[in-house]
Write a protein that holds these residues in place. Sequence first.
Motif, short mmCIF file in Angstrom:
data_model
loop_
_atom_site.label_atom_id
_atom_site.label_comp_id
_atom_site.label_asym_id
_atom_site.label_seq_id
_atom_site.Cartn_x
_atom_site.Cartn_y
_atom_site.Cartn_z
N ASP A 266 0.61 -1.44 -0.44
CA ASP A 266 -0.10 -0.11 0.30
C ASP A 266 1.08 1.29 0.19
O ASP A 266 0.89 2.01 -0.67
N VAL A 267 2.44 1.07 0.57
CA VAL A 267 3.21 2.56 0.64
C VAL A 267 3.29 2.55 -0.26
O VAL A 267 3.33 3.83 -0.47
N LEU A 268 4.22 1.81 -1.20
CA LEU A 268 4.61 1.39 -2.20
C LEU A 268 4.20 1.34 -3.33
O LEU A 268 4.52 2.54 -4.20
N ARG B 121 -5.76 8.30 -0.31
CA ARG B 121 -6.40 7.60 -1.21
C ARG B 121 -5.52 5.63 -1.87
O ARG B 121 -4.17 6.22 -2.60
N LEU B 122 -6.36 4.97 -1.02
CA LEU B 122 -5.68 3.55 -1.18
C LEU B 122 -6.50 2.88 -2.04
O LEU B 122 -7.56 2.44 -2.33
N ARG B 123 -5.25 2.53 -3.60
CA ARG B 123 -6.20 0.95 -4.46
C ARG B 123 -5.97 0.18 -4.28
O ARG B 123 -5.10 -0.20 -4.26
N ALA B 124 -6.79 -1.13 -3.86
CA ALA B 124 -6.78 -2.42 -3.73
C ALA B 124 -6.43 -2.83 -4.53
O ALA B 124 -6.51 -2.34 -6.12
N GLN B 125 -4.99 -3.77 -5.17
CA GLN B 125 -4.23 -3.87 -6.36
C GLN B 125 -5.46 -4.84 -7.38
O GLN B 125 -5.00 -5.11 -8.23
N LYS B 126 -5.96 -5.69 -6.21
CA LYS B 126 -7.13 -6.95 -7.09
C LYS B 126 -8.41 -6.56 -7.38
O LYS B 126 -8.49 -6.53 -8.54
N VAL C 157 -11.53 1.52 -3.54
CA VAL C 157 -10.65 3.27 -3.10
C VAL C 157 -11.10 3.45 -1.71
O VAL C 157 -11.94 3.02 -1.54
N ARG C 158 -9.63 3.48 -0.21
CA ARG C 158 -11.27 3.65 0.38
C ARG C 158 -9.54 4.89 0.98
O ARG C 158 -8.69 4.97 -0.08
N MET C 159 -9.96 5.96 1.62
CA MET C 159 -9.59 7.13 1.98
C MET C 159 -8.82 6.91 3.92
O MET C 159 -9.46 6.10 4.08
N LEU C 160 -7.90 7.28 3.98
CA LEU C 160 -7.36 7.66 5.03
C LEU C 160 -6.68 8.86 5.56
O LEU C 160 -6.47 9.34 4.98
N ALA C 161 -6.88 9.03 6.73
CA ALA C 161 -6.52 10.42 7.39
C ALA C 161 -5.26 10.44 7.03
O ALA C 161 -4.45 9.75 7.56
N ILE C 162 -4.55 12.01 6.43
CA ILE C 162 -3.07 11.32 6.85
C ILE C 162 -2.86 12.20 8.57
O ILE C 162 -3.19 13.41 8.77
N VAL D 288 -2.13 11.86 -3.03
CA VAL D 288 -2.41 12.73 -1.55
C VAL D 288 -2.61 13.78 -2.14
O VAL D 288 -2.07 14.41 -3.20
N ASP D 289 -3.65 13.93 -1.37
CA ASP D 289 -4.31 15.19 -0.37
C ASP D 289 -4.05 16.35 0.08
O ASP D 289 -4.79 15.55 1.28
N MET D 290 -2.93 16.91 0.07
CA MET D 290 -2.05 17.10 1.15
C MET D 290 -3.59 18.28 1.88
O MET D 290 -3.71 18.47 3.13
#
Length: 195
Positions: free
Chosen positions: A131-133, A148-153, A157-162, A140-142
């Motif tokens: 996910d990081v790589l 936004r994290l995209r599931a490879q398979k 898309v899921r959102m994660l707070a920074i 990234v919306d600073m």
Amino acid sequence: AKPKRRTWKEDKRRLKVVKDYLGPMKKAEKVTMLDLTRLHREIGTTKGKTEANRTVTTVRAVFGKAVEWKILPRDFDNPASGVDLYEEPKRTRIVRRDEFPALLKAIQEYDDPIVAGALLTLVFTGLRRNDVLNLRWSDVDMDAGFMRLRAQKTGDVRMLAISAPTRRVFNALPRFEGQAWRKFNAYRANQPLCR
């Protein structure tokens, strides 16, 4: 090829155990699943289940390479493939509170800012390595404070707070605007950081 020195040493040691168990005169074509099952059981009893499993998987890989490199015939039935491995407990290692400052210090002192940034992002977010790589600057919306994290398979898309620490990491990273390279691989010609 010897990809990792420590792994190579361990594999070599394990293969010596196998050779000693089977005897120096036993040819690869004559090794049976029963031979390896008995060895697996013996190692499991004397050295532990994990070591027994690693030994059998090493033998399986060696036989697989021997077929791939045409040392053994293509129709060779890999005897290690049929050995039932022990179930291994999942290992979880959580950094203790007293270890955390030393971990952060070691990462921050690392001489490659991209690698250090990836490691710090892993620590601060709890995300999985891929996910990081696979993050891109476009994910990234600073301003909004989300990534936004995209599931490879599935492509979901899921959102994660920074978090504040993650924001500091992102702000310190070099940017390569206009390029769709992966965030932490940007100056590595788009090659994966680790696999």
